[in-house]
Design an enzyme around this catalytic site. Sequence first.
Site, mmCIF file in Angstrom:
data_model
loop_
_atom_site.group_PDB
_atom_site.id
_atom_site.type_symbol
_atom_site.label_atom_id
_atom_site.label_comp_id
_atom_site.label_asym_id
_atom_site.label_seq_id
_atom_site.Cartn_x
_atom_site.Cartn_y
_atom_site.Cartn_z
ATOM 1 N N ASN A 10 0.868 -1.177 0.000
ATOM 2 C CA ASN A 10 0.000 0.000 0.000
ATOM 3 C C ASN A 10 0.902 1.223 0.000
ATOM 4 O OD1 ASN A 10 -1.809 2.029 0.407
ATOM 5 N ND2 ASN A 10 -2.380 1.436 2.497
ATOM 6 N N LYS A 12 0.085 4.225 -0.324
ATOM 7 C CA LYS A 12 -0.569 5.429 0.210
ATOM 8 C C LYS A 12 -0.338 6.586 -0.773
ATOM 9 C CE LYS A 12 -0.088 3.358 4.710
ATOM 10 N NZ LYS A 12 -0.056 3.499 6.152
ATOM 11 N N HIS A 98 -9.479 1.472 4.969
ATOM 12 C CA HIS A 98 -8.191 1.668 5.650
ATOM 13 C C HIS A 98 -8.378 2.639 6.820
ATOM 14 C CE1 HIS A 98 -4.068 2.818 6.433
ATOM 15 N NE2 HIS A 98 -3.724 1.695 5.831
ATOM 16 N N GLU A 100 -6.708 5.045 7.815
ATOM 17 C CA GLU A 100 -6.494 6.466 7.493
ATOM 18 C C GLU A 100 -7.761 7.066 6.888
ATOM 19 O OE1 GLU A 100 -2.902 5.794 5.274
ATOM 20 O OE2 GLU A 100 -1.924 5.216 7.142
ATOM 21 N N GLU A 170 -5.249 -4.457 10.745
ATOM 22 C CA GLU A 170 -4.187 -3.479 10.938
ATOM 23 C C GLU A 170 -4.455 -2.700 12.224
ATOM 24 O OE1 GLU A 170 -2.203 -2.351 6.967
ATOM 25 O OE2 GLU A 170 -4.001 -1.133 7.097
ATOM 26 N N GLY A 176 2.717 2.652 10.712
ATOM 27 C CA GLY A 176 3.673 3.746 10.523
ATOM 28 C C GLY A 176 4.406 4.146 11.782
ATOM 29 N N SER A 216 3.639 -1.821 10.421
ATOM 30 C CA SER A 216 5.091 -1.901 10.618
ATOM 31 C C SER A 216 5.669 -3.272 10.278
ATOM 32 C CB SER A 216 5.468 -1.474 12.044
ATOM 33 O OG SER A 216 5.094 -0.123 12.263
#
Length: 255
Positions: A10, A12, A98, A100, A170, A176, A216
Site C-alpha cells: 500500500n 498510500k 483503511h 487512514e 491493521e 507507521g 510496521s
Amino acid sequence: MTRKPIFAANWKMNKGASETEDFAKAILPKVQHHTFPCDIVIAPPFTSIPKAAELLGNVSSVALAAQNCSQFDSGAYTGEVSPMMLKEFFVHYVILGHSERRAIYGESDEFINAKVLKALEVNLRPIFCIGETLEEREAGKLEEVLRRQVTVGLKDVSEEGLGDVVIAYEPVWAIGTGVTATAEQAQEAHAFVRSLIAEQFGGEAAAKIRIQYGGSVKPGNARELMACPDIDGALIGGAALEPASFLEIIENGTA
Ligand code: 13P
C-alpha cells in the site's frame, strides 16, 4: 485448509508515475517469469495506476490494487473514481476501509460496507481493513470494535462474494509507528476475526478467507508474523516503498 498468502504494497499517497516506473522496472526482472507461493499485489495512487498497468499489467505474478473506490457506478460525484473505471486498468483489488480513511476522512462502517458491496458487484476484490486504536485496545474494547467493523462492513455480502474478500487486520497503533503487534497479539486478533467470519458466514468460509496483518511489517519481522496459523500475508506501507525491502518481506514471509 491451505490458504495462499497475499502480500500487498500500500503505497498510500506516495510515488507519482515516474517513481512508479522506477519501482516497476526494479522488480520486473525478479517477478517476470517467476511463480511465487503467494499472491503479490501493488496499490499505487490512482494517477500512477495507468503506468503500473502498462509495465506490470501482463505480469501474471503481480496484481494491481486501488487504494479506494466509489460506492457508485458513475454520475455527479466530484472527485470520485468508480470500480468499473479501475477495471479498465487491470486493477483486480481495492483497499477499502483503511484506518487512514476511517480516521481522516470519516468513513463509517456503513459507508465502507456500501463500497465493499459495489466492488464485489463488478468483481473487484476488496482488501477490507479493520483494526482498533490504542485507546480502544487499552479500554478492553478490541473484540467489540472488530466485531462491529466485521459485522457492519461485510453486511449483505454473499458467501460467494466473501470468497473474493481479503481481510487486513491493521491495529492502528502499529501503522507507521515502527511498533509491530507481537506475533502473539496478531495471532490472537486474527483468530478472533476468523471466529467472527465463522459466526457470520459459516466455518467453511472462515477456513478459506485470507486475513493479512498490517502495521510496521518489515523484512526482519515478516517470518515470525507469517508463521502464525491465522496470518495469511501482509499489507505493507512504508517498507513496501523500496523494491528490495518489499521483495525481502515476501521472501522471508514465504520461507
Ligand atoms: P506501515 O507498514 O507503514 O506501518 O503501514 C501499514 C499500512 O497502513 C498498510 O496499509
